[in-house]
Scaffold this motif. Structure first.
Motif, short mmCIF file in Angstrom:
data_model
loop_
_atom_site.label_atom_id
_atom_site.label_comp_id
_atom_site.label_asym_id
_atom_site.label_seq_id
_atom_site.Cartn_x
_atom_site.Cartn_y
_atom_site.Cartn_z
N VAL A 16 0.85 -1.19 0.00
CA VAL A 16 0.00 0.00 0.00
C VAL A 16 0.88 1.24 0.00
O VAL A 16 0.66 2.19 -0.75
CB VAL A 16 -0.96 -0.01 1.21
N SER A 20 0.22 3.32 -3.48
CA SER A 20 -0.91 4.22 -3.27
C SER A 20 -0.51 5.68 -3.39
O SER A 20 0.67 6.02 -3.33
CB SER A 20 -1.51 3.99 -1.88
N TYR A 41 -3.25 7.00 2.85
CA TYR A 41 -2.87 6.27 1.63
C TYR A 41 -4.15 5.83 0.96
O TYR A 41 -4.89 5.01 1.50
CB TYR A 41 -2.05 5.03 1.98
N ASN A 43 -6.08 4.21 -2.42
CA ASN A 43 -5.97 3.43 -3.64
C ASN A 43 -7.36 2.97 -4.03
O ASN A 43 -7.91 2.07 -3.40
CB ASN A 43 -5.04 2.24 -3.43
#
Length: 185
Positions: A16, A20, A41, A43
């Motif tokens: 991540v 991200s 973060y 995504n």
């Protein structure tokens, strides 16, 4: 509770962090309200949150020092636009501080945006977890729920809104198929 779309994770997975879009959200506080700094973060529809700072009585130079202890590099830090002097202080300390664009009805719009995400909060983010457990809609004197949140348990959540949402649009939205593949989803 306003938010039921969240869970606790041990840490932000390396995949991540690698794939991200990252930003920092900053809500200023001082004596009564804490300063809250949240690492975000995003995504696609997955948002990972890590509490970096949640303290009272921090002057801006000390807040900047606390933020820099977390190796954020030149990651943009979106800050409460009600405090332009504080944003300037963070910039002068070498932080990529930017004014969060609130827009019309930004609290409600930001909440609506966050409600559409899968939110993962790191276990060490104890204050942010407490906020997500206690942030509720206001009620009128008859106990009827109103379409606005209480003004409590919201400092970290406000920082998250500043970090990922500008007015009426997300700051970061493109899904990353490499990350989804790396996580097996």
């Amino acid at each position: 509770m306003i938010f039921q779309n969240w869970s606790v994770v041990q840490d932000v997975p390396d995949e991540v962090k690698r794939y991200s879009r990252r930003s920092i959200g900053v809500d200023f506080g001082f004596s009564v309200d804490p300063a809250a700094v949240i690492d975000c973060y995003l995504n696609g529809n997955d948002l990972y949150l890590d509490e970096l700072v949640y303290e009272t009585d921090l002057i801006n130079s000390v807040l900047a020092k606390r933020i820099k202890e977390h190796d954020i590099g030149f990651t943009p830090a979106y800050c409460d636009s009600a405090e332009p002097k504080s944003i300037t202080d963070l910039k002068n300390a070498g932080i990529n501080a930017k004014e969060a664009i609130k827009g019309h009805d930004s609290v409600r719009s930001g909440i609506d945006y966050l409600l559409g995400l899968n939110i993962y909060i790191t276990r060490r983010s104890s204050n942010l977890i407490l906020e997500f457990q206690n942030y509720t809609w206001r009620k009128d004197r008859n106990g009827k729920t109103l379409p606005e949140p209480i003004d409590d348990f919201n400092h970290g959540i406000d920082a998250v809104r500043y970090g990922v949402f500008d007015g009426n649009k997300p700051k970061m939205s493109a899904p990353n198929t490499r990350l989804r593949g790396a996580l097996g989803i």
